[in-house]
Every structure is written in C-alpha cells, then in structure tokens.
Design a protein around this motif. Structure first.
Motif, PDB file in Angstrom:
ATOM      1  N   THR A 163       0.851  -1.189   0.000  1.00  0.00           N
ATOM      2  CA  THR A 163       0.000   0.000   0.000  1.00  0.00           C
ATOM      3  C   THR A 163       0.892   1.246   0.000  1.00  0.00           C
ATOM      4  N   ARG A 164       0.283   2.438  -0.035  1.00  0.00           N
ATOM      5  CA  ARG A 164       1.077   3.680  -0.080  1.00  0.00           C
ATOM      6  C   ARG A 164       1.861   3.895   1.212  1.00  0.00           C
ATOM      7  N   THR A 165       1.445   3.271   2.290  1.00  0.00           N
ATOM      8  CA  THR A 165       2.190   3.425   3.554  1.00  0.00           C
ATOM      9  C   THR A 165       3.401   2.505   3.615  1.00  0.00           C
ATOM     10  N   GLY A 209       8.862   9.188  -1.009  1.00  0.00           N
ATOM     11  CA  GLY A 209       7.636   9.975  -1.043  1.00  0.00           C
ATOM     12  C   GLY A 209       7.339  10.774   0.206  1.00  0.00           C
ATOM     13  N   GLY A 210       8.339  11.056   1.026  1.00  0.00           N
ATOM     14  CA  GLY A 210       8.049  11.806   2.251  1.00  0.00           C
ATOM     15  C   GLY A 210       7.793  13.285   2.020  1.00  0.00           C
ATOM     16  N   LYS A 211       8.348  13.811   0.952  1.00  0.00           N
ATOM     17  CA  LYS A 211       8.261  15.258   0.711  1.00  0.00           C
ATOM     18  C   LYS A 211       7.136  15.577  -0.272  1.00  0.00           C
ATOM     19  N   LYS A 212       6.432  16.688  -0.025  1.00  0.00           N
ATOM     20  CA  LYS A 212       5.409  17.144  -0.972  1.00  0.00           C
ATOM     21  C   LYS A 212       6.116  17.553  -2.267  1.00  0.00           C
ATOM     22  N   ALA A 229      -2.084  19.788 -10.593  1.00  0.00           N
ATOM     23  CA  ALA A 229      -3.023  19.355  -9.560  1.00  0.00           C
ATOM     24  C   ALA A 229      -2.273  19.224  -8.242  1.00  0.00           C
ATOM     25  N   ARG A 230      -2.961  19.470  -7.147  1.00  0.00           N
ATOM     26  CA  ARG A 230      -2.301  19.384  -5.846  1.00  0.00           C
ATOM     27  C   ARG A 230      -1.915  17.930  -5.550  1.00  0.00           C
ATOM     28  N   GLN A 231      -0.724  17.770  -5.007  1.00  0.00           N
ATOM     29  CA  GLN A 231      -0.203  16.444  -4.689  1.00  0.00           C
ATOM     30  C   GLN A 231       0.436  16.478  -3.312  1.00  0.00           C
ATOM     31  N   GLY A 232       0.200  15.402  -2.540  1.00  0.00           N
ATOM     32  CA  GLY A 232       0.788  15.352  -1.201  1.00  0.00           C
ATOM     33  C   GLY A 232       1.985  14.437  -1.117  1.00  0.00           C
ATOM     34  N   SER A 233       2.086  13.464  -2.046  1.00  0.00           N
ATOM     35  CA  SER A 233       3.184  12.499  -1.983  1.00  0.00           C
ATOM     36  C   SER A 233       3.377  11.864  -3.356  1.00  0.00           C
ATOM     37  N   THR A 234       4.602  11.526  -3.668  1.00  0.00           N
ATOM     38  CA  THR A 234       4.882  10.838  -4.930  1.00  0.00           C
ATOM     39  C   THR A 234       4.667   9.334  -4.799  1.00  0.00           C
ATOM     40  N   TRP A 240       0.754   7.724  -8.866  1.00  0.00           N
ATOM     41  CA  TRP A 240       2.141   7.961  -9.269  1.00  0.00           C
ATOM     42  C   TRP A 240       2.832   6.644  -9.599  1.00  0.00           C
ATOM     43  N   ARG A 241       3.820   6.748 -10.512  1.00  0.00           N
ATOM     44  CA  ARG A 241       4.669   5.610 -10.803  1.00  0.00           C
ATOM     45  C   ARG A 241       5.429   5.217  -9.534  1.00  0.00           C
ATOM     46  N   HIS A 242       5.496   3.933  -9.270  1.00  0.00           N
ATOM     47  CA  HIS A 242       6.088   3.398  -8.046  1.00  0.00           C
ATOM     48  C   HIS A 242       5.260   3.726  -6.811  1.00  0.00           C
TER      49      HIS A 242
END
Length: 207
Positions: free
Chosen positions: A53-55, A60-63, A73-78, A83-85
């Motif tokens: 899962t995403r967790t 992906g820790g940084k916005k 579009a607003r994004q909170g994590s990669t 997102w890929r990966h």
C-alpha cells in the motif's frame, strides 16, 4: 438397490453387484454438492498474495510541489496510487480463505456425487487391479478396455504402491482410497472407477 456390472481388467463382464441405496441410490442434491466443491477449493487456496500500500512503499516523504500557483493538480506524496512506483489501492494481503462445512453436509454431498455417477452411467466397478510392478502401460490399456480413458478417478481398496504410481503417471487419471475420496474429485472426473473391494469399504463407512 441399483445393480451394476463388474468388469475385469480386460473389460469383460465377470458378474453383477448390488449397490447400497443409502450411498449409491439417493436423489443427488446439487446445492450441497456445489457447497462441498466450493469448500474444497477454498480450503486449498494458499492466500499468500501480497502487494504494498502507499504506507509501505519506499520514498515519497516530501510534498512534490507547493499547493498553489504551479498549474499542476495538488499532490501530497509521490507514493500515492496515481504515481509511478506508488502504492496499490486496496492491496491484496495474506488471508485465510478456508471455511468449515457440517459433517452431515459433507457426507450428503459425497453420497450425492456417487449416486449421480451411477445415475449417469459413469460409474465402473472393477473386479480388481493387481500389479506386480510399476506398469503404467498395463493400467492405460485397462482403462481403455473398460471405456475410462478420459478424465478418470480410480478408487482403490488399499495403498498399493505399484498401482498408485502407475495410475498417477497417466495424464488426467488420479487415484484415491476409501478414506481419501472427496466430492470435488468425483465431480471433476468424467468416469469413476471403483475396485470391487473398495465399494464395500465405501458402503461400510457412509451407509
């Protein structure tokens, strides 16, 4: 009581046998048979599939960019699912698919499957299956002679190593014993071949 012909390994009739109505002559219950088949397949599932899962994915820790003013579009994590990966939405995790059936239901399903084979003419009683060595060719010729050279289940009266190994070498042919038969294997087979001594064993257990 239903009567059935008993054949030898060459396909010749060597007599008749009376089958127990309580085991081979009941009205088949399709619903119960379906329940038993689903139960068998579910209990056989390993349930070891697992994705992240995403967790659980790394990074992906940084916005990725500021909230406003970029045109994106607003994004909170990669590592969000889009997102890929990124992580997987509703990721499958290890689980237990097994469930239990009432013992009476299992017995009714098995007797229904046996009775259905008799009613459709797909049950063959074999006088005996005697081998003095591993002889796959002999078993294959026997099955062809008795008209059971398709998908077949052979029920033996004992754990004969020569017979079991020879049977299991043939494609689409499976062996079982009185204490290991199940509804799925019977339903899945086009022909059910039971050694005469095994018929008596089945009747003793399930009648």
């Amino acid at each position: 009581m239903p009567n059935i012909q008993v054949v030898d390994m060459t396909g010749k009739n060597v007599g008749k046998m009376k089958l127990s109505d309580a085991v081979f002559g009941i009205e088949p219950n399709a619903v119960v048979m379906h329940m038993a088949v689903v139960n068998f397949l579910a209990n056989r599932r390993q349930g070891t599939q697992s994705t992240l899962t995403r967790t659980e994915v790394s990074g992906g820790g940084k916005k990725p960019w500021r909230q406003k003013g970029t045109g994106h579009a607003r994004q909170g994590s990669t590592r969000a699912p889009q997102w890929r990966h990124g992580g997987i939405v509703h990721a499958p995790k290890p689980r237990d698919y097994s469930f239990s059936l009432n013992k009476k239901v299992k017995r009714l399903a098995l007797k229904s499957a046996l009775s259905d084979k008799v009613a459709t003419g797909n049950l063959i009683v074999l006088d005996e299956l005697k081998l003095d060595a591993y002889k796959t060719k002999t078993v294959a010729e026997c099955l062809k002679a008795i008209g059971a050279d398709t998908k077949t289940l052979i029920v033996l009266d004992s754990n004969d190593a020569f017979a079991v190994r020879s049977i299991n070498n043939i494609k689409n042919v499976k062996s079982a014993q009185v204490n290991t038969i199940n509804t799925y294997d019977i339903v899945n087979a086009d022909k059910l071949v039971i050694v005469k001594a095994a018929v008596k064993g089945i009747e003793e257990v399930y009648a």
